[in-house]
Motif scaffolding. Structure first.
Motif, mmCIF file in Angstrom:
data_model
loop_
_atom_site.group_PDB
_atom_site.id
_atom_site.type_symbol
_atom_site.label_atom_id
_atom_site.label_comp_id
_atom_site.label_asym_id
_atom_site.label_seq_id
_atom_site.Cartn_x
_atom_site.Cartn_y
_atom_site.Cartn_z
ATOM 1 N N LEU A 196 0.827 -1.207 0.000
ATOM 2 C CA LEU A 196 0.000 0.000 0.000
ATOM 3 C C LEU A 196 0.860 1.255 0.000
ATOM 4 N N THR A 197 1.935 1.229 0.760
ATOM 5 C CA THR A 197 2.839 2.377 0.785
ATOM 6 C C THR A 197 3.378 2.675 -0.600
ATOM 7 N N GLY A 198 3.698 1.627 -1.339
ATOM 8 C CA GLY A 198 4.207 1.807 -2.695
ATOM 9 C C GLY A 198 3.165 2.298 -3.674
ATOM 10 N N ILE A 199 1.887 2.069 -3.351
ATOM 11 C CA ILE A 199 0.798 2.502 -4.236
ATOM 12 C C ILE A 199 0.624 4.016 -4.197
ATOM 13 N N ILE A 200 0.847 4.598 -3.009
ATOM 14 C CA ILE A 200 0.647 6.050 -2.858
ATOM 15 C C ILE A 200 1.594 6.792 -3.801
ATOM 16 N N GLY A 201 1.033 7.656 -4.590
ATOM 17 C CA GLY A 201 1.831 8.422 -5.541
ATOM 18 C C GLY A 201 1.737 7.910 -6.968
ATOM 19 N N MET A 202 1.130 6.735 -7.181
ATOM 20 C CA MET A 202 0.961 6.243 -8.552
ATOM 21 C C MET A 202 0.035 7.175 -9.327
ATOM 22 N N ASP A 203 0.296 7.319 -10.609
ATOM 23 C CA ASP A 203 -0.508 8.207 -11.445
ATOM 24 C C ASP A 203 -1.952 7.730 -11.580
ATOM 25 N N THR A 204 -2.151 6.412 -11.560
ATOM 26 C CA THR A 204 -3.490 5.876 -11.829
ATOM 27 C C THR A 204 -4.299 5.599 -10.566
ATOM 28 N N SER A 262 -13.680 12.550 4.644
ATOM 29 C CA SER A 262 -13.038 12.213 5.926
ATOM 30 C C SER A 262 -11.703 11.513 5.743
ATOM 31 N N ALA A 263 -11.272 11.306 4.497
ATOM 32 C CA ALA A 263 -10.081 10.498 4.227
ATOM 33 C C ALA A 263 -8.789 11.294 4.326
ATOM 34 N N ALA A 264 -7.727 10.570 4.662
ATOM 35 C CA ALA A 264 -6.371 11.134 4.682
ATOM 36 C C ALA A 264 -5.630 10.643 3.445
ATOM 37 N N TYR A 265 -4.848 11.516 2.824
ATOM 38 C CA TYR A 265 -4.153 11.171 1.587
ATOM 39 C C TYR A 265 -2.653 11.476 1.717
ATOM 40 N N ASP A 266 -1.911 10.961 0.759
ATOM 41 C CA ASP A 266 -0.490 11.273 0.619
ATOM 42 C C ASP A 266 0.280 11.044 1.935
ATOM 43 N N THR A 267 0.957 12.072 2.455
ATOM 44 C CA THR A 267 1.786 11.899 3.649
ATOM 45 C C THR A 267 0.969 11.422 4.846
ATOM 46 N N ASP A 268 -0.229 11.949 5.006
ATOM 47 C CA ASP A 268 -1.075 11.543 6.127
ATOM 48 C C ASP A 268 -1.466 10.067 6.005
ATOM 49 N N ALA A 269 -1.721 9.618 4.787
ATOM 50 C CA ALA A 269 -2.041 8.198 4.577
ATOM 51 C C ALA A 269 -0.821 7.340 4.899
ATOM 52 N N HIS A 270 0.370 7.809 4.491
ATOM 53 C CA HIS A 270 1.612 7.110 4.825
ATOM 54 C C HIS A 270 1.742 6.918 6.335
ATOM 55 N N HIS A 271 1.464 7.967 7.088
ATOM 56 C CA HIS A 271 1.600 7.904 8.544
ATOM 57 C C HIS A 271 0.648 6.859 9.137
ATOM 58 N N LEU A 272 -0.579 6.792 8.620
ATOM 59 C CA LEU A 272 -1.548 5.826 9.134
ATOM 60 C C LEU A 272 -1.112 4.395 8.834
ATOM 61 N N ILE A 273 -0.590 4.183 7.643
ATOM 62 C CA ILE A 273 -0.127 2.840 7.276
ATOM 63 C C ILE A 273 1.074 2.435 8.125
ATOM 64 N N ASN A 274 2.018 3.356 8.302
ATOM 65 C CA ASN A 274 3.210 3.059 9.108
ATOM 66 C C ASN A 274 2.846 2.810 10.576
ATOM 67 N N ALA A 275 1.872 3.560 11.082
ATOM 68 C CA ALA A 275 1.435 3.364 12.465
ATOM 69 C C ALA A 275 0.825 1.973 12.642
ATOM 70 N N ALA A 276 0.057 1.555 11.652
ATOM 71 C CA ALA A 276 -0.534 0.214 11.702
ATOM 72 C C ALA A 276 0.544 -0.861 11.657
ATOM 73 N N ARG A 277 1.537 -0.639 10.840
ATOM 74 C CA ARG A 277 2.621 -1.605 10.691
ATOM 75 C C ARG A 277 3.357 -1.811 12.013
ATOM 76 N N LYS A 278 3.529 -0.742 12.800
ATOM 77 C CA LYS A 278 4.258 -0.826 14.065
ATOM 78 C C LYS A 278 3.479 -1.590 15.143
ATOM 79 N N THR A 279 2.171 -1.731 14.955
ATOM 80 C CA THR A 279 1.370 -2.440 15.970
ATOM 81 C C THR A 279 1.336 -3.956 15.744
ATOM 82 N N LEU A 280 1.832 -4.415 14.586
ATOM 83 C CA LEU A 280 1.770 -5.841 14.282
ATOM 84 C C LEU A 280 2.729 -6.640 15.157
ATOM 85 N N PRO A 281 2.352 -7.863 15.512
ATOM 86 C CA PRO A 281 3.256 -8.708 16.305
ATOM 87 C C PRO A 281 4.568 -8.935 15.552
#
Length: 283
Positions: A196-204, A262-281
């Motif tokens: 998902l992180t890699g998807i952010i910024g794609m033209d399509t 209500s959605a977060a995009y770009d850098t804010d979306a990155h932060h949400l994804i990274n925060a989720a990643r840090k909570t994983l076992p």
């Protein structure tokens, strides 16, 4: 179940009752028809009252038992008409999950602007193979359907070729909790979040994450796709709905727009994804 679908099912039931009452050899009672077919009497009444959806084989047997075999084609056409909108998983998955994937591949290939909202899992077009394998396996277990998992995964991955096609635009909204939902092993979800992180910024692709803590003007509800403002596809536990009437399209367009606000995009979306990643076992 949609009102239009139920009305169509009731209309089919009325036609079945008409055939029973006008049988060439004389009017058939419900119990007599049930005996002739070897069915419980309750099935006759449920079909005639629109409380149960007939199968093509039910319709064939009914037409034969009522002495009107030629009426089967008409009955089958009625059934096909409303089943094109409400596609039960029980029937769709008889041949496995691959045909369903192929149908969605074609629908997306025939569209230019695609909008999605998903509150349960990462949408198929953005899934990694391992994540897709986990989701499809869970679905096969739930529906007790044929296990063509590897073929279905390959079909779903083929859909992703569309992400790299000029002129096609995906506007995808995901609810934050699905970034942490362990429908798959933690390492698989970690790789999926990296995807998902890699998807952010794609033209399509314009990917938005709706944060769990953000105020919402509508409940998250179920996921759905809008294809070129021509039709909506959404899922329930028992069926997949393909809807194209104007009022329904307008409602889903308004729902998507409201969630988009209500959605977060770009850098804010990155932060949400990274925060989720840090909570994983840990792996």
């Amino acid at each position: 179940m949609s009102t239009d679908y139920q009305q169509a099912r009731e209309a089919l039931g009325m036609r079945l009752r008409e055939l029973r009452l006008t049988a060439p050899e004389g009017r058939l009672t419900g119990s007599a028809l049930a005996h002739r077919l070897g069915w419980p009497g309750s099935k006759i009444s449920k079909l005639e009252l629109g409380r149960q959806t007939a199968t093509p084989e039910d319709l064939h047997q009914w037409a034969q038992a009522c002495g009107r075999p030629a009426s089967y084609e008409e009955l089958r056409a009625r059934l096909a008409g409303f089943e094109s909108h409400i596609r039960s998983w029980r029937r769709q998955l008889v041949a496995g999950h691959t045909p369903v994937q192929d149908a969605h591949n074609q629908a997306q290939a025939n569209s230019t602007v695609l909008r999605a909202w998903e509150s349960s899992w990462i949408v198929g077009v953005l899934q990694t193979p391992d994540y897709a394998r986990a989701v499809l396996t869970r679905s096969a277990e739930l529906h007790q359907s044929p296990r063509d998992i590897e073929e279905a995964v390959r079909a779903r991955m083929k859909r992703q070729e569309l992400l790299y096609t000029d002129g096609r635009h995906y506007h995808i909204l995901l609810w934050e909790p699905i970034l942490r939902t362990l429908i798959c092993p933690p390492p698989v979800l970690t790789a999926q979040l990296d995807r998902l992180t890699g998807i952010i910024g794609m033209d399509t692709v314009h990917l938005g994450i709706v944060p769990l803590t953000t105020p919402l003007k509508v409940p998250p509800g179920h996921g759905f796709w809008i294809y070129d403002d021509r039709h909506v596809v959404t899922e329930t536990w028992h069926a997949e709905l393909w809807l194209d009437d104007t009022d329904t399209l307008t409602l889903y367009q308004r729902t998507w727009t409201t969630l988009h606000q209500s959605a977060a995009y770009d850098t804010d979306a990155h932060h949400l994804i990274n925060a989720a990643r840090k909570t994983l076992p840990p792996h």
